[in-house]
Design an enzyme around this catalytic site. Sequence first.
Site, PDB file in Angstrom:
ATOM      1  N   HIS A  96       0.890  -1.164   0.000  1.00 28.99           N
ATOM      2  CA  HIS A  96       0.000   0.000   0.000  1.00 28.99           C
ATOM      3  C   HIS A  96       0.928   1.214   0.000  1.00 28.99           C
ATOM      4  CE1 HIS A  96       1.015  -0.624   4.195  1.00 28.99           C
ATOM      5  NE2 HIS A  96       0.382   0.465   4.604  1.00 28.99           N
ATOM      6  N   ASP A 100       5.530   4.904   5.134  1.00 30.80           N
ATOM      7  CA  ASP A 100       6.585   4.011   5.582  1.00 30.80           C
ATOM      8  C   ASP A 100       6.699   2.752   4.726  1.00 30.80           C
ATOM      9  OD1 ASP A 100       4.043   3.445   6.707  1.00 30.80           O
ATOM     10  OD2 ASP A 100       4.933   2.187   8.267  1.00 30.80           O
ATOM     11  N   HIS A 185      -6.787  -1.941   6.461  1.00 36.14           N
ATOM     12  CA  HIS A 185      -5.774  -0.952   6.822  1.00 36.14           C
ATOM     13  C   HIS A 185      -5.727   0.127   5.741  1.00 36.14           C
ATOM     14  CE1 HIS A 185      -2.128   0.650   8.613  1.00 36.14           C
ATOM     15  NE2 HIS A 185      -1.550   0.625   7.431  1.00 36.14           N
ATOM     16  N   ASP A 207       0.818  -4.743   7.097  1.00 37.73           N
ATOM     17  CA  ASP A 207       0.075  -3.923   8.055  1.00 37.73           C
ATOM     18  C   ASP A 207      -1.338  -4.426   8.330  1.00 37.73           C
ATOM     19  OD1 ASP A 207       2.276  -2.405   8.365  1.00 37.73           O
ATOM     20  OD2 ASP A 207       1.418  -0.522   7.634  1.00 37.73           O
TER      21      ASP A 207
END
Length: 268
Positions: A96, A100, A185, A207
């Site tokens: 995604h 980060d 997420h 994530d």
Amino acid sequence: MSDTKVYLLDGGTLVIDGYHVFWNRGPAGEIRFPVYSILVEHKDGRFLIDTGFDYDHVMKVLAFEKPIQSKDQTIPGALALLGLEPKDIDVVVNSHFHFDHCGGNKYFPHAKKICHKSEVPQACNPEPFEHLGYSDLSFSAEAAEARGATAQLLPGTTRANSTFEGIEGDVDLAKGVKLIFTPGHSVGHYSLMVDFPSRKPILFTIDAAYTQKSLETLCQASFHIDPVAGVRSMRHVRKLAEDHGAELMFSHDMENFKTYKTGTQFYS
């Protein structure tokens, strides 16, 4: 590259509050967590999943996350430890586009790039509560233009790192290397499962579950777009690990990360 090898590229650490790691559960207080990228060496090529955070961007926009990143923890530095350069990577996959996970994309103008078909449009027009998550727009000229910014170019680079093959659902990157669609997420979030000839598979939650505790309690991080879908994805990841006898590895779990092989060590 006859046998599959997986390297974890240590990308440094960030800090967020416990109520962000464990949404509505906590406890509160600063939690320093790791960020890493996943390099899969396969007979069909080198696949890099995610590219970590850019230190300068974080210091400019999210300095409250207190980034720590050495030269060896930048993407070029981490690859250099393995005797590699960015040009040696064939495919970059972004699970995604939160900051980060895409901060090093700019180092790969040559590589084929893959993401869920909804992720670039979402980065172009994120929900109000997603703006910091989608704050690093250096990965995409399209997203930068849509947000009134300019995609970052490295010296000597003539085009932005911005052409992506959009995919949907579960996708086999190569034999034994599978992207698992785990939305919640983000709209187009992917987890990853890698099979090996002589050891159990590894399922990288990325994530979908920051930590082992997150998955055990089904308590996702506060940075999400759809918490119901997020819990559903956590259950899906947990079931896949059980069905395949896979070892789970978590994206932002410092205690587990200390036991992971990094640097020149690898899984095979």
